[in-house]
Enzyme design. Structure first.
Site, PDB file in Angstrom:
ATOM      1  N   LYS A   1      -8.645 -13.601   5.837  1.00  0.00           N
ATOM      2  CA  LYS A   1      -9.567 -12.537   6.291  1.00  0.00           C
ATOM      3  C   LYS A   1     -10.966 -12.757   5.726  1.00  0.00           C
ATOM      4  O   LYS A   1     -11.954 -12.616   6.439  1.00  0.00           O
ATOM      5  CB  LYS A   1      -9.084 -11.165   5.791  1.00  0.00           C
ATOM      6  CG  LYS A   1      -7.801 -10.668   6.399  1.00  0.00           C
ATOM      7  CD  LYS A   1      -7.393  -9.344   5.759  1.00  0.00           C
ATOM      8  CE  LYS A   1      -6.806  -9.527   4.395  1.00  0.00           C
ATOM      9  NZ  LYS A   1      -7.021  -8.629   3.358  1.00  0.00           N
TER      10      LYS A   1
ATOM     11  N   ARG B   1      -7.894 -15.823  -8.592  1.00  0.00           N
ATOM     12  CA  ARG B   1      -7.861 -14.370  -8.665  1.00  0.00           C
ATOM     13  C   ARG B   1      -6.658 -13.984  -9.507  1.00  0.00           C
ATOM     14  O   ARG B   1      -5.601 -14.608  -9.396  1.00  0.00           O
ATOM     15  CB  ARG B   1      -7.678 -13.809  -7.238  1.00  0.00           C
ATOM     16  CG  ARG B   1      -8.926 -13.183  -6.695  1.00  0.00           C
ATOM     17  CD  ARG B   1      -8.804 -12.853  -5.255  1.00  0.00           C
ATOM     18  NE  ARG B   1      -7.734 -11.912  -4.942  1.00  0.00           N
ATOM     19  CZ  ARG B   1      -7.578 -11.335  -3.745  1.00  0.00           C
ATOM     20  NH1 ARG B   1      -8.434 -11.617  -2.778  1.00  0.00           N
ATOM     21  NH2 ARG B   1      -6.581 -10.504  -3.515  1.00  0.00           N
TER      22      ARG B   1
ATOM     23  N   ARG C   1      -4.291   0.010   5.163  1.00  0.00           N
ATOM     24  CA  ARG C   1      -3.132  -0.723   4.671  1.00  0.00           C
ATOM     25  C   ARG C   1      -1.857   0.101   4.778  1.00  0.00           C
ATOM     26  O   ARG C   1      -0.797  -0.338   4.346  1.00  0.00           O
ATOM     27  CB  ARG C   1      -3.359  -1.129   3.230  1.00  0.00           C
ATOM     28  CG  ARG C   1      -3.812  -2.589   3.096  1.00  0.00           C
ATOM     29  CD  ARG C   1      -4.022  -2.880   1.640  1.00  0.00           C
ATOM     30  NE  ARG C   1      -3.859  -4.259   1.281  1.00  0.00           N
ATOM     31  CZ  ARG C   1      -4.886  -5.101   1.138  1.00  0.00           C
ATOM     32  NH1 ARG C   1      -6.100  -4.739   1.417  1.00  0.00           N
ATOM     33  NH2 ARG C   1      -4.653  -6.327   0.722  1.00  0.00           N
TER      34      ARG C   1
ATOM     35  N   ARG D   1      -5.695 -20.874  -4.048  1.00  0.00           N
ATOM     36  CA  ARG D   1      -7.055 -20.328  -3.861  1.00  0.00           C
ATOM     37  C   ARG D   1      -7.836 -20.272  -5.177  1.00  0.00           C
ATOM     38  O   ARG D   1      -7.338 -19.791  -6.185  1.00  0.00           O
ATOM     39  CB  ARG D   1      -6.927 -18.919  -3.265  1.00  0.00           C
ATOM     40  CG  ARG D   1      -8.213 -18.132  -3.268  1.00  0.00           C
ATOM     41  CD  ARG D   1      -8.185 -17.006  -2.284  1.00  0.00           C
ATOM     42  NE  ARG D   1      -7.169 -15.994  -2.555  1.00  0.00           N
ATOM     43  CZ  ARG D   1      -6.919 -14.974  -1.750  1.00  0.00           C
ATOM     44  NH1 ARG D   1      -7.568 -14.855  -0.610  1.00  0.00           N
ATOM     45  NH2 ARG D   1      -5.996 -14.094  -2.049  1.00  0.00           N
TER      46      ARG D   1
ATOM     47  N   ARG E   1       2.920  -8.266  -3.352  1.00  0.00           N
ATOM     48  CA  ARG E   1       1.885  -7.979  -2.337  1.00  0.00           C
ATOM     49  C   ARG E   1       2.450  -8.200  -0.939  1.00  0.00           C
ATOM     50  O   ARG E   1       2.186  -7.422  -0.019  1.00  0.00           O
ATOM     51  CB  ARG E   1       0.664  -8.882  -2.546  1.00  0.00           C
ATOM     52  CG  ARG E   1      -0.194  -8.443  -3.716  1.00  0.00           C
ATOM     53  CD  ARG E   1      -1.095  -9.547  -4.222  1.00  0.00           C
ATOM     54  NE  ARG E   1      -2.113  -9.943  -3.273  1.00  0.00           N
ATOM     55  CZ  ARG E   1      -2.709 -11.152  -3.280  1.00  0.00           C
ATOM     56  NH1 ARG E   1      -2.372 -12.067  -4.165  1.00  0.00           N
ATOM     57  NH2 ARG E   1      -3.618 -11.433  -2.405  1.00  0.00           N
TER      58      ARG E   1
HETATM   59  P1  AMP Z   1      -7.372  -7.981  -0.946  1.00  0.00           P
HETATM   60  O1  AMP Z   1      -8.644  -8.513  -1.552  1.00  0.00           O
HETATM   61  O2  AMP Z   1      -7.571  -7.367   0.410  1.00  0.00           O
HETATM   62  O3  AMP Z   1      -6.264  -9.000  -0.993  1.00  0.00           O
HETATM   63  O4  AMP Z   1      -6.911  -6.760  -1.889  1.00  0.00           O
HETATM   64  C1  AMP Z   1      -6.543  -6.958  -3.248  1.00  0.00           C
HETATM   65  C2  AMP Z   1      -5.796  -5.752  -3.771  1.00  0.00           C
HETATM   66  O5  AMP Z   1      -6.651  -4.598  -3.732  1.00  0.00           O
HETATM   67  C3  AMP Z   1      -4.560  -5.349  -2.994  1.00  0.00           C
HETATM   68  O6  AMP Z   1      -3.414  -6.102  -3.350  1.00  0.00           O
HETATM   69  C4  AMP Z   1      -4.432  -3.875  -3.377  1.00  0.00           C
HETATM   70  O7  AMP Z   1      -3.915  -3.733  -4.686  1.00  0.00           O
HETATM   71  C5  AMP Z   1      -5.887  -3.430  -3.430  1.00  0.00           C
HETATM   72  N1  AMP Z   1      -6.345  -2.897  -2.118  1.00  0.00           N
HETATM   73  C6  AMP Z   1      -7.242  -3.475  -1.256  1.00  0.00           C
HETATM   74  N2  AMP Z   1      -7.423  -2.731  -0.162  1.00  0.00           N
HETATM   75  C7  AMP Z   1      -6.628  -1.638  -0.325  1.00  0.00           C
HETATM   76  C8  AMP Z   1      -6.335  -0.485   0.468  1.00  0.00           C
HETATM   77  N3  AMP Z   1      -6.890  -0.301   1.677  1.00  0.00           N
HETATM   78  N4  AMP Z   1      -5.464   0.431  -0.016  1.00  0.00           N
HETATM   79  C9  AMP Z   1      -4.893   0.277  -1.230  1.00  0.00           C
HETATM   80  N5  AMP Z   1      -5.087  -0.787  -2.030  1.00  0.00           N
HETATM   81  C10 AMP Z   1      -5.948  -1.745  -1.594  1.00  0.00           C
END
Ligand code: AMP
Length: 220
Positions: A13, A160, A86, A125, A171
Site C-alpha cells: 500500500k 519496522r 480496518r 522490508r 497482524r
Molecule cells: P500499517 O502501517 O498500516 O501496517 O499499520 C501498522 C499498525 O498500526 C497496525 O498493525 C495497527 O496496529 C495500527 N493501525 C494502523 N491503522 C489502523 C486502524 N485503522 N485501526 C487500528 N489500528 C491501526
C-alpha cells in the site's frame, strides 16, 4: 477519484501510494504513519500506541478515528487512504465522515496477496529513517545498493518494529478476522475493485492506472 486501499499487511500500500503521489499528486494519508508519528512524541498516548502496534493488534477506534478525522478535514484535493478502515465499525464511521465532508468520489481497492508472500515482504522490508524510502532485502529489484544505507539520501535503513515473524502472524490473523469483512461492505456499496497483488508493485501500479485511467489527472 479518491482511493481507499484495503490489504493484508505488507501488500505494498505504501509503495503504490508513493507512486500515485509522485505521478498524480495524491495526498497520502496512512493511519499507520499517523500512529508512528504519535509514538515519536514519546508521551503517554504514544507509549500506549507503541505497545499495541508491537503486539500486532489494532489501536482503538476512538484514537485512530480522531487522528484521521483531523487530517481528512484539512485535505484539499484528492487523497489515498491507506490503513483505514480496518474493521466494520471504522467503515461505518468513515461513511459518516465522508457524508459530513461531502466526499462521494472514491473507490476501494483490495490488494489481494497470499500470506506467505506478505510475510516475506514484511520480514525483508527496511525503511529509511531519513526520507522514508522503502527497500526489501529479500527481493533483488528492491535491495538497496549498499546494505543498510538509503540510495536516495544516505541515511540508515531500519526494520519496522512490528515486522517480526511473531507480530506479522498476529497482524495477518487480525486482518483476516477484522478487516476482510470490510470487503463485503464495499462490495455491497458497489465501490470495490480487486487487484491481484502477488506481482511486483510496478505491475500493480499499471493495473491501477488502467483501471482508473481518465478518472486520475496527472500532477501539474
Ligand atoms: P500499517 O502501517 O498500516 O501496517 O499499520 C501498522 C499498525 O498500526 C497496525 O498493525 C495497527 O496496529 C495500527 N493501525 C494502523 N491503522 C489502523 C486502524 N485503522 N485501526 C487500528 N489500528 C491501526
Amino acid at each position: 477519484m479518491n482511493i481507499i486501499f484495503i490489504a493484508p499487511p505488507a501488500a505494498g500500500k505504501g509503495t503504490l501510494s508513493d507512486k500515485l503521489v509522485t505521478k498524480y499528486g495524491y495526498k497520502h494519508l496512512s493511519t499507520g504513519d499517523l500512529l508512528r508519528a504519535e509514538i515519536k512524541k514519546e508521551n503517554d498516548l504514544g507509549k500506549k500506541i507503541e505497545e499495541i502496534i508491537s503486539r500486532g493488534e489494532l489501536v482503538s477506534d476512538d484514537i485512530i478515528t480522531e487522528l484521521l478525522k483531523n487530517e481528512l478535514k484539512s485535505i484539499d484535493g484528492k487523497f489515498i487512504l491507506d490503513g483505514y478502515p480496518r474493521n466494520i465499525a471504522q467503515a461505518n464511521t468513515l461513511n459518516g465522515i465522508f457524508s459530513e465532508l461531502n466526499i462521494e468520489n472514491y473507490v476501494t481497492i483490495y490488494l489481494d496477496l497470499e500470506e506467505e508472500l506478505a510475510m516475506k515482504r514484511a520480514l525483508g522490508r527496511v525503511i529509511c529513517g531519513g526520507c522514508g524510502a522503502s527497500y526489501n532485502t529479500y527481493f533483488e529489484n528492491f535491495m538497496p545498493k549498499n546494505e543498510g544505507i538509503c540510495d536516495k539520501c544516505g541515511s540508515e535503513l531500519k526494520h519496522r518494529s512490528d515486522d517480526t515473524e511473531e507480530t506479522f502472524k498476529v497482524r495477518f490473523s487480525t486482518y483476516v478476522e477484522k478487516t476482510s469483512p470490510v470487503l463485503d461492505y464495499y462490495k455491497n456499496l458497489g465501490k470495490l475493485e480487486v487487484i491481484d497483488a502477488n506481482v511486483e508493485s510496478d505491475e500493480v501500479f499499471k493495473i491501477i492506472e488502467e483501471m482508473l485511467g481518465a478518472q486520475m489527472t496527472l500532477k501539474k
